[in-house]
Enzyme design. Structure first.
Site, mmCIF file in Angstrom:
data_model
loop_
_atom_site.group_PDB
_atom_site.id
_atom_site.type_symbol
_atom_site.label_atom_id
_atom_site.label_comp_id
_atom_site.label_asym_id
_atom_site.label_seq_id
_atom_site.Cartn_x
_atom_site.Cartn_y
_atom_site.Cartn_z
ATOM 1 N N TYR A 66 -21.373 38.345 38.680
ATOM 2 C CA TYR A 66 -20.346 38.461 37.640
ATOM 3 C C TYR A 66 -20.902 39.050 36.332
ATOM 4 O O TYR A 66 -20.136 39.467 35.470
ATOM 5 C CB TYR A 66 -19.674 37.113 37.351
ATOM 6 C CG TYR A 66 -18.946 36.490 38.525
ATOM 7 C CD1 TYR A 66 -18.777 37.185 39.726
ATOM 8 C CD2 TYR A 66 -18.427 35.214 38.443
ATOM 9 C CE1 TYR A 66 -18.130 36.609 40.806
ATOM 10 C CE2 TYR A 66 -17.769 34.624 39.517
ATOM 11 C CZ TYR A 66 -17.622 35.335 40.700
ATOM 12 O OH TYR A 66 -16.985 34.756 41.764
ATOM 13 N N ILE A 77 -10.205 26.953 41.227
ATOM 14 C CA ILE A 77 -10.910 27.489 40.052
ATOM 15 C C ILE A 77 -10.156 28.689 39.463
ATOM 16 O O ILE A 77 -10.617 29.824 39.513
ATOM 17 C CB ILE A 77 -12.362 27.873 40.428
ATOM 18 C CG1 ILE A 77 -12.407 28.677 41.752
ATOM 19 C CG2 ILE A 77 -13.238 26.634 40.565
ATOM 20 C CD1 ILE A 77 -13.819 29.215 42.090
ATOM 21 N N LYS A 102 -8.712 31.567 37.092
ATOM 22 C CA LYS A 102 -9.294 32.376 36.010
ATOM 23 C C LYS A 102 -8.177 32.850 35.096
ATOM 24 O O LYS A 102 -7.070 33.195 35.557
ATOM 25 C CB LYS A 102 -10.014 33.583 36.619
ATOM 26 C CG LYS A 102 -10.403 34.673 35.624
ATOM 27 C CD LYS A 102 -9.369 35.798 35.552
ATOM 28 C CE LYS A 102 -9.704 36.840 34.513
ATOM 29 N NZ LYS A 102 -8.603 37.834 34.325
ATOM 30 N N SER A 103 -8.441 32.896 33.812
ATOM 31 C CA SER A 103 -7.536 33.565 32.877
ATOM 32 C C SER A 103 -8.322 33.927 31.623
ATOM 33 O O SER A 103 -9.268 33.225 31.255
ATOM 34 C CB SER A 103 -6.353 32.660 32.500
ATOM 35 O OG SER A 103 -5.545 33.310 31.536
ATOM 36 N N VAL A 104 -7.915 35.036 30.988
ATOM 37 C CA VAL A 104 -8.460 35.352 29.666
ATOM 38 C C VAL A 104 -7.429 35.050 28.579
ATOM 39 O O VAL A 104 -7.685 35.279 27.404
ATOM 40 C CB VAL A 104 -8.886 36.838 29.553
ATOM 41 C CG1 VAL A 104 -10.088 37.129 30.425
ATOM 42 C CG2 VAL A 104 -7.721 37.776 29.879
ATOM 43 N N ARG A 140 -2.580 30.447 28.778
ATOM 44 C CA ARG A 140 -2.654 30.154 30.223
ATOM 45 C C ARG A 140 -3.856 29.270 30.540
ATOM 46 O O ARG A 140 -3.766 28.375 31.387
ATOM 47 C CB ARG A 140 -2.770 31.454 31.027
ATOM 48 C CG ARG A 140 -1.493 32.245 31.088
ATOM 49 C CD ARG A 140 -1.769 33.538 31.819
ATOM 50 N NE ARG A 140 -0.561 34.287 32.083
ATOM 51 C CZ ARG A 140 -0.550 35.516 32.578
ATOM 52 N NH1 ARG A 140 -1.691 36.130 32.860
ATOM 53 N NH2 ARG A 140 0.578 36.133 32.807
ATOM 54 N N ASN A 168 -2.938 25.924 32.413
ATOM 55 C CA ASN A 168 -3.400 25.730 33.792
ATOM 56 C C ASN A 168 -4.177 24.417 33.956
ATOM 57 O O ASN A 168 -4.370 23.955 35.075
ATOM 58 C CB ASN A 168 -4.294 26.897 34.235
ATOM 59 C CG ASN A 168 -3.531 28.201 34.406
ATOM 60 O OD1 ASN A 168 -2.303 28.205 34.492
ATOM 61 N ND2 ASN A 168 -4.246 29.312 34.451
HETATM 62 N N1 NAP Z 1 -16.725 33.346 46.054
HETATM 63 C C1 NAP Z 1 -16.074 34.485 45.964
HETATM 64 O O1 NAP Z 1 -16.301 35.434 46.722
HETATM 65 C C2 NAP Z 1 -15.007 34.634 44.911
HETATM 66 C C3 NAP Z 1 -14.126 35.722 44.972
HETATM 67 C C4 NAP Z 1 -13.120 35.814 44.003
HETATM 68 C C5 NAP Z 1 -13.023 34.855 43.020
HETATM 69 N N2 NAP Z 1 -13.919 33.814 42.962
HETATM 70 C C6 NAP Z 1 -13.851 32.804 41.876
HETATM 71 O O2 NAP Z 1 -12.521 32.297 41.803
HETATM 72 C C7 NAP Z 1 -12.013 32.496 40.486
HETATM 73 C C8 NAP Z 1 -10.506 32.673 40.519
HETATM 74 O O3 NAP Z 1 -10.119 33.759 41.320
HETATM 75 P P1 NAP Z 1 -9.669 35.184 40.725
HETATM 76 O O4 NAP Z 1 -10.300 35.440 39.412
HETATM 77 O O5 NAP Z 1 -9.921 36.168 41.829
HETATM 78 O O6 NAP Z 1 -8.107 35.092 40.594
HETATM 79 P P2 NAP Z 1 -6.973 34.033 40.176
HETATM 80 O O7 NAP Z 1 -7.547 32.904 39.382
HETATM 81 O O8 NAP Z 1 -6.205 33.745 41.407
HETATM 82 O O9 NAP Z 1 -6.034 34.940 39.297
HETATM 83 C C9 NAP Z 1 -6.391 35.452 38.071
HETATM 84 C C10 NAP Z 1 -5.196 36.267 37.599
HETATM 85 O O10 NAP Z 1 -4.076 35.396 37.399
HETATM 86 C C11 NAP Z 1 -3.611 35.540 36.066
HETATM 87 N N3 NAP Z 1 -3.155 34.210 35.615
HETATM 88 C C12 NAP Z 1 -3.911 33.153 35.228
HETATM 89 N N4 NAP Z 1 -3.142 32.103 34.901
HETATM 90 C C13 NAP Z 1 -1.852 32.477 35.093
HETATM 91 C C14 NAP Z 1 -0.603 31.824 34.914
HETATM 92 N N5 NAP Z 1 -0.529 30.574 34.475
HETATM 93 N N6 NAP Z 1 0.519 32.507 35.210
HETATM 94 C C15 NAP Z 1 0.451 33.788 35.662
HETATM 95 N N7 NAP Z 1 -0.715 34.463 35.857
HETATM 96 C C16 NAP Z 1 -1.865 33.809 35.570
HETATM 97 C C17 NAP Z 1 -4.778 36.063 35.275
HETATM 98 O O11 NAP Z 1 -4.336 36.813 34.172
HETATM 99 P P3 NAP Z 1 -5.038 36.772 32.717
HETATM 100 O O12 NAP Z 1 -6.511 36.618 32.914
HETATM 101 O O13 NAP Z 1 -4.653 38.103 32.157
HETATM 102 O O14 NAP Z 1 -4.419 35.620 31.987
HETATM 103 C C18 NAP Z 1 -5.461 36.951 36.305
HETATM 104 O O15 NAP Z 1 -4.820 38.218 36.368
HETATM 105 C C19 NAP Z 1 -12.795 33.727 40.008
HETATM 106 O O16 NAP Z 1 -12.694 33.917 38.637
HETATM 107 C C20 NAP Z 1 -14.167 33.379 40.505
HETATM 108 O O17 NAP Z 1 -14.785 32.418 39.659
HETATM 109 C C21 NAP Z 1 -14.894 33.687 43.912
#
Ligand code: NAP
Length: 258
Positions: free
Chosen positions: A50, A224, A226-228, A232, A236
């Site tokens: 990351y 887990i 993610k959001s910036v 949110r 969350n």
């Molecule tokens: N082990 C692995 O291979 C692997 C792979 C992928 C991810 N991960 C881990 O899992 C974490 C989460 O997965 P991810 O980052 O892929 O995606 P996620 O958490 O499913 O989705 C993030 C997206 O959702 C949006 N979001 C956040 N809160 C929201 C809400 N309340 N309403 C609407 N949209 C919302 C965010 O927008 P904004 O940021 O613009 O608010 C962002 O675009 C990662 O950050 C990482 O730590 C691990």
């Protein structure tokens, strides 16, 4: 807010809600992690890949939250097979900590390498540089290979998960093996405008995103998000004050496309 935890063996507890940090770098990563700790998250998920371990570590220190109150995960990229020790050294240095709570093999390394990498992970745990060790993106067969060869199971398997990916046999397979199931990409795998989620959210006066997160918690699955976006990040983490009924849990399970 009370976040439930799962025991990883010994005194180590893993909060079921963590903060994801993939694709957040530089000052955005620092700001988001600081906001998450302010909002009550006590579990942070990062990875060598990351490129944000230094910012995550700095935000943790600047937050004033004691190190031993925050569960910290990082991951080894599969192309670092054979360089496990140096990679963990670099992670600990960037994060500014003596040990991580959980070190994961990010993806299964190529043919023949999974077991040797796992032995290095077990050594790191013995040395106290990782309190627990686990895997990510592993199938149950891949986990069985590690256990068969070393007699030691991963504490955790972090996999892509959400209502559309729900499979009861994957949940029970992890449970039978004593491996904690940790889901990633809860929102990217979900249509948050889905009718079922929207209706259930309205019934509890929350948003669909929180229904998805609460569904994980009630299944005992780590999540887990993610959001910036500061609003949110805070929202969350507001997951108590409502409980999904058994019927609603089943309706969400049935969004599975598998
Ligand atoms: N082990 C692995 O291979 C692997 C792979 C992928 C991810 N991960 C881990 O899992 C974490 C989460 O997965 P991810 O980052 O892929 O995606 P996620 O958490 O499913 O989705 C993030 C997206 O959702 C949006 N979001 C956040 N809160 C929201 C809400 N309340 N309403 C609407 N949209 C919302 C965010 O927008 P904004 O940021 O613009 O608010 C962002 O675009 C990662 O950050 C990482 O730590 C691990």
């Amino acid at each position: 807010m009370t976040i439930p935890s799962v025991a990883l063996g010994g005194p180590l507890d893993m909060p079921l809600l963590g903060f994801g940090t993939w694709q957040i770098r530089g000052s955005a990563a620092y700001d988001a992690v600081l906001k998450a700790l302010e909002a009550g998250y006590r579990h942070l998920d990062t990875a060598t890949m990351y490129g944000n371990e230094a910012e995550v570590g700095r935000a943790l220190r600047d937050s004033g939250v004691p190190r031993d109150e925050v569960f910290l995960t990082t991951k080894l990229p599969p192309d670092r097979a054979g360089q496990e020790r140096a990679t963990l050294d670099a992670s600990l240095e960037a994060l500014g900590v003596e040990a991580v709570d959980l070190w994961l093999i990010h993806w299964r390394p190529g043919r023949g390498k999974s077991v040797p990498v796992w032995r290095e992970f077990l050594a790191a745990r013995e040395q106290g540089r990782a309190r627990a060790v686990g895997v990510s993106n592993y199938g149950l067969d891949d986990i069985d290979e590690l256990v068969g060869e070393t007699g030691e199971k991963p504490a955790v398997n972090q996999i892509r998960w959400g209502p559309t990916l729900y499979e009861a046999k994957v949940v029970s397979g992890h449970r039978e093996r004593g491996v904690v199931l940790e889901g990633y990409s809860p929102f990217k795998t979900t249509n948050l405008a889905d009718d079922v989620l929207t209706r259930i959210a309205a019934a509890h006066d929350v948003d669909p995103a929180r229904v998805v997160l609460r569904w994980h918690l009630q299944h005992g699955i780590v999540v887990i998000p993610k959001s910036v976006t500061p609003e949110r990040i805070a929202r969350n983490a507001q997951l108590d004050g409502f409980t999904l009924t058994d019927e609603q849990m089943t309706e969400i399970d049935n969004l599975s496309r598998l």
